[in-house]
Scaffold this motif. Structure first.
Motif, PDB file in Angstrom:
ATOM      1  N   ALA A 159     -15.237  29.528 -47.578  1.00 41.55           N
ATOM      2  CA  ALA A 159     -15.984  30.643 -48.170  1.00 41.55           C
ATOM      3  C   ALA A 159     -15.047  31.615 -48.887  1.00 41.55           C
ATOM      4  N   ARG A 160     -13.852  31.768 -48.364  1.00 41.90           N
ATOM      5  CA  ARG A 160     -12.856  32.652 -48.977  1.00 41.90           C
ATOM      6  C   ARG A 160     -12.042  31.946 -50.051  1.00 41.90           C
ATOM      7  N   PRO A 197      -7.445  27.583 -43.837  1.00 46.07           N
ATOM      8  CA  PRO A 197      -7.526  28.299 -42.555  1.00 46.07           C
ATOM      9  C   PRO A 197      -6.171  28.433 -41.899  1.00 46.07           C
ATOM     10  N   GLY A 213     -15.477  26.594 -37.467  1.00 47.94           N
ATOM     11  CA  GLY A 213     -15.746  27.939 -37.970  1.00 47.94           C
ATOM     12  C   GLY A 213     -14.635  28.439 -38.878  1.00 47.94           C
ATOM     13  N   ARG A 214     -13.402  28.174 -38.498  1.00 47.27           N
ATOM     14  CA  ARG A 214     -12.265  28.580 -39.333  1.00 47.27           C
ATOM     15  C   ARG A 214     -12.287  27.868 -40.680  1.00 47.27           C
ATOM     16  N   ARG A 215     -12.633  26.580 -40.654  1.00 47.79           N
ATOM     17  CA  ARG A 215     -12.688  25.833 -41.923  1.00 47.79           C
ATOM     18  C   ARG A 215     -13.787  26.384 -42.816  1.00 47.79           C
ATOM     19  N   ARG A 216     -14.946  26.685 -42.241  1.00 50.13           N
ATOM     20  CA  ARG A 216     -16.047  27.256 -43.028  1.00 50.13           C
ATOM     21  C   ARG A 216     -15.645  28.595 -43.623  1.00 50.13           C
ATOM     22  N   THR A 217     -15.036  29.442 -42.815  1.00 51.09           N
ATOM     23  CA  THR A 217     -14.599  30.755 -43.290  1.00 51.09           C
ATOM     24  C   THR A 217     -13.575  30.617 -44.403  1.00 51.09           C
ATOM     25  N   ALA A 218     -12.631  29.707 -44.216  1.00 54.97           N
ATOM     26  CA  ALA A 218     -11.601  29.500 -45.230  1.00 54.97           C
ATOM     27  C   ALA A 218     -12.214  28.998 -46.529  1.00 54.97           C
ATOM     28  N   THR A 278      -8.602  34.270 -31.846  1.00 63.44           N
ATOM     29  CA  THR A 278      -9.919  33.686 -31.643  1.00 63.44           C
ATOM     30  C   THR A 278     -10.680  34.533 -30.650  1.00 63.44           C
TER      31      THR A 278
END
Length: 110
Positions: free
Chosen positions: A97-98, A102, A90-95, A108
């Motif tokens: 996207a931004r 991450p 999830g952190r990798r996906r969010t990073a 968390t």
């Protein structure tokens, strides 16, 4: 002979939180599955470990450590191996996207 280089100070403070952990005096087998453990036995052991973590005064520090180090085995900070893998994904996906990298120790929430 030249001057002695400055050495970093002691780093016990970085690990002192472990002495306060609810699991500090417990059998580690509760937190790390034995080879071949599967099914209901594995699930109950993991639930029992997470119950210990839920009442732990250093849960946040433990969780941050496990995520930062990508701890592969055991229950740490109330998270199993699968839980931590999901948080890190999830952190990798969010990073991505931004457009940033991450942060491994960001808080968390599950």
């Amino acid at each position: 002979m030249g001057r002695k280089p400055e050495l970093p100070g002691l780093v016990e403070w970085a690990w002192a939180w472990q002495e306060e952990a609810a699991c500090a005096e417990m059998d580690t087998r509760l937190f790390f599955h034995p080879a071949g453990e599967r099914g209901a036995v594995s699930e109950e052991r993991e639930r029992a470990a997470k119950r210990v973590c839920a009442a732990c005064p250093v849960l946040a520090q433990c969780r941050e450590y496990a995520l930062e180090c990508a701890e592969e085995y055991g229950v740490w900070g109330g998270l199993s191996e699968n839980d931590r893998a999901g948080v890190l994904r999830g952190r990798r996906r969010t990073a991505r996207a931004r457009g940033a990298r991450p942060s491994p120790v960001a808080s968390t929430a599950l």
